[in-house]
Design an enzyme around this catalytic site. Structure first.
Site, PDB file in Angstrom:
ATOM      1  CE1 TYR A 114      -4.780  -7.949   8.242  1.00 25.10           C
ATOM      2  CE2 TYR A 114      -4.314  -9.584   9.931  1.00 25.10           C
ATOM      3  CZ  TYR A 114      -5.032  -9.177   8.829  1.00 25.10           C
ATOM      4  OH  TYR A 114      -6.010  -9.992   8.300  1.00 25.10           O
ATOM      5  CG  ASP A 126       2.502  -6.198   4.303  1.00 26.09           C
ATOM      6  OD1 ASP A 126       1.848  -6.932   5.078  1.00 26.09           O
ATOM      7  OD2 ASP A 126       1.981  -5.589   3.354  1.00 26.09           O
ATOM      8  CE  LYS A 167      -4.857  -2.720   2.881  1.00 24.44           C
ATOM      9  NZ  LYS A 167      -6.191  -2.976   3.423  1.00 24.44           N
TER      10      LYS A 167
END
Ligand code: KE4
Length: 438
Positions: free
Chosen positions: A151, A246, A279
């Protein structure tokens, strides 16, 4: 009706959920929070501190979500709160450059040799979307490869599932995404070298980028194999496609230098072409980033033809939060201690499951872990979804009832913070012992 927006006005989670559902779709601002994968009523959080969350009913939970990764120091770290308070007092947002943005960029670049420059944005979705636009702009190509189970946020071109066969391009996973938007996105099986070879044979010269989670935290916890990663790097180099890592979840979480630092140890000279972060680098505030070599980043506005922008990009308060967080995690020994604590958790879980005669396998890296009710660690999405979901859901609730808050979906990873103590791990393992017996 509560007059103070910060004081919870609901006495129970159920009442809070009922109220929220009247004014917010599903009662949540991000779907996974609604507990639909595991069932039951989501916990509405009143406050958090250290390794703990408290819900509106006053129940305390040992928190293994950590806001899905950002809270690597635990909640309410004093140095972070001080930095946020000081920044806020100087001004919430200017829409003009600040030195702190350069300082945060320097702090990120100092830990990631493959990146000469970064651009700061407000979410992982925005960072991944911008990184792929950059790759397409820099190569002049349109096609992308992603992997099933990974994702990369909810940008249209990435909401795509595998086509009927290898050669067919993806189909949208979401309503509202016109098929032509995903017609350039090919979805392959994670860790499948044969599919990589075939896809590059068929489309190599048209590929702008391959985007991959080096450790797939959106399939709970699945490592990419060294043969797969080695071949992926070789094929991208051979065909002139950009390898986009990612690391929104793994960056500054599995190691100070992210997953790419681990692959560079195992594969000398290994480096992605573009990296995406989020994050942890925001420390819990809306902040993410993408970076690459200088020549690639020079393609971005205002220097180059690839447009990208954001009102709150590099926001002063978020930047202060991220900087304070990075200052703490780069201290000597931080990741050694975090890795040991996370390892003691997952090894303890495996031991408790063995005692109970329950097939359970676990893995972890740095402060990120995963577990599966299965006998062997899954290597791809199909294998993850074949693990025992009913048992996972039962375990989730049995642990929640015992004050341990795990990820409410079997395809999500878990996170340990520096605030988790040996006692918290022991409490978790005792809860697991009881949960697996029940
Ligand atoms: P955000 O737009 O949610 O900040 O980041 C998107 C994203 C990009 N890349 C990776 C590897 C990610 O894990 C994420 C977001 N992760 C999910 C948890 N699996 C966020 C939780 C949620 O969607 O509420």
């Amino acid at each position: 009706m509560s007059t103070s927006p910060t004081r919870p006005s609901s006495a129970t989670n159920a009442a809070a959920f009922e109220r929220a559902q009247r004014v917010i779709p599903g009662g949540v601002n991000s779907p996974v929070r609604a507990f639909r994968a595991v069932g039951g009523t989501p916990r509405f959080i009143a406050r958090a501190e250290g390794a703990y969350l408290w819900d509106v009913e006053g129940r305390r939970y040992v928190d293994y979500i950590g806001s899905w990764g950002p809270m690597i120091l635990g909640h309410g770290h004093p140095a972070v709160l001080d930095a946020v308070r000081e920044a806020a007092a100087r001004g919430l947002s200017f829409g003009a450059p600040t030195e702190a943005e350069a300082e945060l960029a320097e702090a990120i670049i100092a830990e990631v040799p493959s990146v000469d420059q970064v651009r700061l944005v407000s979410s992982g979705t925005e960072a991944a979307m911008s990184a792929l636009r950059l790759a397409r702009g820099a190569t002049g190509r349109a096609k992308l490869i992603k992997f099933e189970g990974c994702y990369h946020g909810h940008a249209d071109a990435l909401l795509v599932k595998a086509g009927s066969g290898l050669a067919t391009f993806g189909h949208p996973t979401s309503a509202g995404v016109p098929p032509e938007v995903v017609q350039h996105t090919l979805v392959l099986e994670y860790n499948n070298v044969q599919q990589l070879e075939a896809a590059f044979d068929a489309h190599g010269g048209e590929l702008a980028a391959v985007v991959v989670e080096p450790i797939a935290g959106n399939m709970n916890f699945v490592r990419s194999s060294l043969p797969f990663m080695r071949r992926l790097r070789e094929l991208c180099t051979k065909h002139g496609a950009m390898l986009v890592f990612d690391e929104v979840m793994t960056g500054f979480r599995v190691a100070l230098g992210g997953a790419q630092a681990l692959y560079a140890q195992a594969l000398p000279g290994f480096a992605p072409d573009v990296s995406v972060f989020g994050k942890v680098i925001g420390g819990g505030m809306p902040l993410a980033a993408f970076g690459a070599r200088r020549d690639v980043m020079a393609q971005l506005a205002p220097l180059g033809p690839v447009y990208q922008a954001g009102t709150l990009s590099g926001n002063p308060v978020a930047t202060a939060c991220g900087l304070a967080t990075l200052r703490e995690i780069r201290k000597p020994g931080f990741f050694d201690a975090l890795g040991r604590r996370t390892q003691s958790l997952r090894e303890g879980l495996a031991a408790v499951a063995r005692e109970a005669g329950v097939p359970l396998c676990t893995d972890s890296e740095g402060g990120m872990f995963g577990f599966f009710f299965a006998s062997t660690l899954p290597q791809n999405y199909t294998a993850v979804m074949a693990t025992d979901q009913p048992r996972f859901n039962g375990f989730f609730h049995a642990m929640l009832d015992r004050g341990v808050y795990l990820a409410p979906a079997l395809y999500e990873a878990g996170f340990v913070s520096a605030a988790h103590s040996d006692e918290d791990i022991a409490l978790t393992l005792e809860a697991a012992r009881q949960a697996l017996r029940s």
